[in-house]
Design a protein around this motif. Structure first.
Motif, PDB file in Angstrom:
ATOM      1  N   LYS A  47       0.837  -1.178   0.000  1.00 15.63           N
ATOM      2  CA  LYS A  47       0.000   0.000   0.000  1.00 15.63           C
ATOM      3  C   LYS A  47       0.883   1.244   0.000  1.00 15.63           C
ATOM      4  O   LYS A  47       1.958   1.257   0.600  1.00 15.63           O
ATOM      5  CB  LYS A  47      -0.899  -0.006   1.243  1.00 15.63           C
ATOM      6  N   GLY A  59      -2.226  -4.007  -2.573  1.00 16.30           N
ATOM      7  CA  GLY A  59      -2.710  -2.644  -2.385  1.00 16.30           C
ATOM      8  C   GLY A  59      -1.882  -1.601  -3.104  1.00 16.30           C
ATOM      9  O   GLY A  59      -2.087  -0.394  -2.921  1.00 16.30           O
ATOM     10  N   VAL A  94      -0.434   0.739  -6.242  1.00 16.08           N
ATOM     11  CA  VAL A  94      -1.195   1.635  -7.111  1.00 16.08           C
ATOM     12  C   VAL A  94      -0.563   1.685  -8.503  1.00 16.08           C
ATOM     13  O   VAL A  94       0.643   1.906  -8.640  1.00 16.08           O
ATOM     14  CB  VAL A  94      -1.237   3.057  -6.516  1.00 16.08           C
ATOM     15  N   GLN A 147      -9.883  -1.897 -13.424  1.00 20.86           N
ATOM     16  CA  GLN A 147     -10.710  -1.630 -12.258  1.00 20.86           C
ATOM     17  C   GLN A 147     -11.925  -2.561 -12.186  1.00 20.86           C
ATOM     18  O   GLN A 147     -12.557  -2.671 -11.143  1.00 20.86           O
ATOM     19  CB  GLN A 147     -11.194  -0.179 -12.281  1.00 20.86           C
ATOM     20  N   THR A 167      -5.942  -0.685  -7.746  1.00 18.27           N
ATOM     21  CA  THR A 167      -6.115   0.735  -7.445  1.00 18.27           C
ATOM     22  C   THR A 167      -5.389   1.562  -8.502  1.00 18.27           C
ATOM     23  O   THR A 167      -4.235   1.291  -8.825  1.00 18.27           O
ATOM     24  CB  THR A 167      -5.554   1.074  -6.054  1.00 18.27           C
ATOM     25  N   HIS A 172     -11.317  11.015 -10.284  1.00 16.80           N
ATOM     26  CA  HIS A 172      -9.932  10.538 -10.315  1.00 16.80           C
ATOM     27  C   HIS A 172      -8.938  11.631  -9.920  1.00 16.80           C
ATOM     28  O   HIS A 172      -7.991  11.377  -9.164  1.00 16.80           O
ATOM     29  CB  HIS A 172      -9.588   9.995 -11.700  1.00 16.80           C
ATOM     30  N   GLY A 185     -10.220  10.352  -5.941  1.00 10.80           N
ATOM     31  CA  GLY A 185      -9.597   9.099  -6.368  1.00 10.80           C
ATOM     32  C   GLY A 185      -8.102   9.095  -6.129  1.00 10.80           C
ATOM     33  O   GLY A 185      -7.538   8.115  -5.611  1.00 10.80           O
ATOM     34  N   ALA A 229      -5.813   6.870  -3.454  1.00  9.18           N
ATOM     35  CA  ALA A 229      -4.619   6.130  -3.873  1.00  9.18           C
ATOM     36  C   ALA A 229      -3.404   6.491  -3.026  1.00  9.18           C
ATOM     37  O   ALA A 229      -2.556   5.640  -2.738  1.00  9.18           O
ATOM     38  CB  ALA A 229      -4.335   6.405  -5.346  1.00  9.18           C
ATOM     39  N   ASP A 283      -3.578   7.480   0.071  1.00 10.88           N
ATOM     40  CA  ASP A 283      -3.930   7.292   1.480  1.00 10.88           C
ATOM     41  C   ASP A 283      -3.868   8.615   2.241  1.00 10.88           C
ATOM     42  O   ASP A 283      -3.416   8.688   3.375  1.00 10.88           O
ATOM     43  CB  ASP A 283      -3.002   6.256   2.138  1.00 10.88           C
TER      44      ASP A 283
END
Length: 438
Positions: free
Chosen positions: A265, A287, A289, A311, A318, A359, A363, A367, A369
């Motif tokens: 992530k 997780g 991106v 997606q 992600t 996005h 969004g 992505a 966090d």
């Protein structure tokens, strides 16, 4: 004594990803809305009639009607040292890197040059309504120092990192595994958490890092588990083949990063166009991106990123979106999503305007966090805001005469908009759009 600011206009902020073009529940829209800004944060949001009574007697009011007020735009992959590389003619990624990019980045060993470009960088991004960017600096610590110094001066929330690279580049762009580790630690200690700055661990890509440097990158990732990581992945077929030759024991390109603990992530992989099903599964499960860079992918002929398909998978990946300056051909996130729309058209998919604006705001914040800080107009978040005018040019004004819905207005902004459509950019509540030429 703090002076509050009341910003009035048409508010648009997403609550979640839109499921279809008419998904009214996915966003907040106030035709006559207001934001109460206090100490760099959004203290209240809603209709003007509801928010105005919460403002004190000393509150200054700014009326942006009839323009749209959105969260500041977010760009998840840019190269700070490449402003003077944009619009350079080349056949493909590797030729472009070797002919233009690497020689240009060598100049960032000089602090004065890095400082000059940092000033220009922040001017241009704020002019475009972009309040957060995720930036690659050069291999030189001086470039990271210049970037973060300017970010601190502007009060922006920026993510950046000193690039790690110890092979397959000019001597002036090489560090060593130990030097790269030491200087990255120094950048983290000096800049992470200072003001609104975030430091990212930044191996350029596997081609320019030896296994020894990748191991040191893994050490950094283990020592700083909460930091962002950024690198490149599967941008170009020649790049993929060469990378796999350099790491013959790896299952595929993605597996190289996985073996060094970099698939997690808050790990941002620029491009990720040509992933196998196994690689997409690994990205989804970790997780990590995939950062879609539409104008760059088209400009360098790298390929068409399957945004909708990736997606829609049983294990969705992600996705973030980005300009990728200077392989990218526009600083504007509006133009970036215009090209993203066209790519999906070529793939037989539809990208509706609500999705595009999701996005480049919420969004991208998800992505990264950082949704508790940026990407929405929610109460308590940082007051990074952009004001957009869909009638900014004669052509846009003419088209606006026939626009009958919010979706049509957003699509007009995406298709014909650029920095001229940006009325104002607020950074932590402070009006920050530069005036005039750079």
């Amino acid at each position: 004594m703090t002076t509050d600011t009341l910003i009035r206009g048409r508010l648009l902020s997403f609550r979640r990803a839109p499921e279809h073009a008419g998904d009214r529940e996915s966003y907040l829209y106030e035709e006559d809305g207001a934001l109460l800004v206090r100490d760099g944060k959004i203290a209240a949001v809603g209709s003007y009639s509801d928010v105005n009574p919460k403002a004190g007697a000393e509150t200054s009011e700014i009326d942006h009607r009839p323009h749209l007020i959105l969260p500041g735009l977010i760009d998840c992959h840019v190269h700070f040292p490449q402003m003077q590389v944009i619009a350079s003619y080349a056949a493909n990624l590797l030729e472009w890197l070797n002919t233009y990019t690497f020689p240009e980045e060598c100049r960032f060993v000089e602090s004065a040059h890095a400082q000059r470009i940092a000033t220009q960088f922040f001017d241009e991004f704020l002019r475009q309504g972009t309040t957060t960017a995720v930036a690659y600096c050069s291999v030189h610590k001086a470039s990271a120092d210049a970037f973060f110094t300017e970010s601190l001066r502007r009060g922006t929330l920026m993510i950046g990192g000193k690039v790690l690279m110890d092979r397959n580049a000019p001597q002036g762009l090489l560090d060593t595994p130990q030097l790269g580790y030491d200087e990255t630690r120094a950048v983290i200690e000096q800049w992470h958490g200072k003001g609104r700055n975030h430091v990212a661990i930044t191996p350029r890509f596997a081609i320019t890092s030896t296994p020894e440097q990748m191991a040191m990158t893994q050490k950094l990732a283990e020592e700083f588990p909460d930091l962002h990581i950024q690198t490149h992945l599967s941008e170009n077929h020649d790049e993929i083949r060469y990378t796999c030759e350099l790491y013959p024991d790896a299952t595929d390109y993605t597996d190289i990063y996985s073996r060094y603990g970099l698939l997690r992530k808050k790990a941002l992989f620029g491009h990720a166009i040509h992933l196998s099903e196994r690689e997409a599964d690994a990205m989804a499960e970790s997780g990590a991106v995939a950062v879609h860079c539409p104008t760059s992918n088209l400009f360098l002929g790298s390929g068409l990123f399957p945004l909708k398909a990736i997606q829609r998978r049983e294990k969705p990946v992600t996705v973030a979106v980005a300009t990728d300056i200077g392989g990218g051909s526009s600083y504007s996130m509006l133009k970036t999503m215009d090209e993203a729309y066209k790519i999906q058209q070529l793939l037989g998919e539809r990208l509706n305007p609500l999705e595009s604006f999701y996005h480049m705001t919420l969004g991208n914040a998800v992505a990264l966090d950082l949704v508790d800080r940026i990407g929405t107009l929610d109460e308590g978040t940082d007051a990074d805001i952009v004001v957009l005018n869909a009638a900014a040019t004669p052509a846009m004004r003419l088209r606006m005469e026939t626009v009958t819905s919010l979706g049509e207005e957003l699509f007009l902004l995406q298709t014909l908009g650029d920095d001229r459509a940006v009325v104002e950019t607020y950074v932590a509540g402070k009006a920050s759009k530069p005036d005039g030429l750079m």
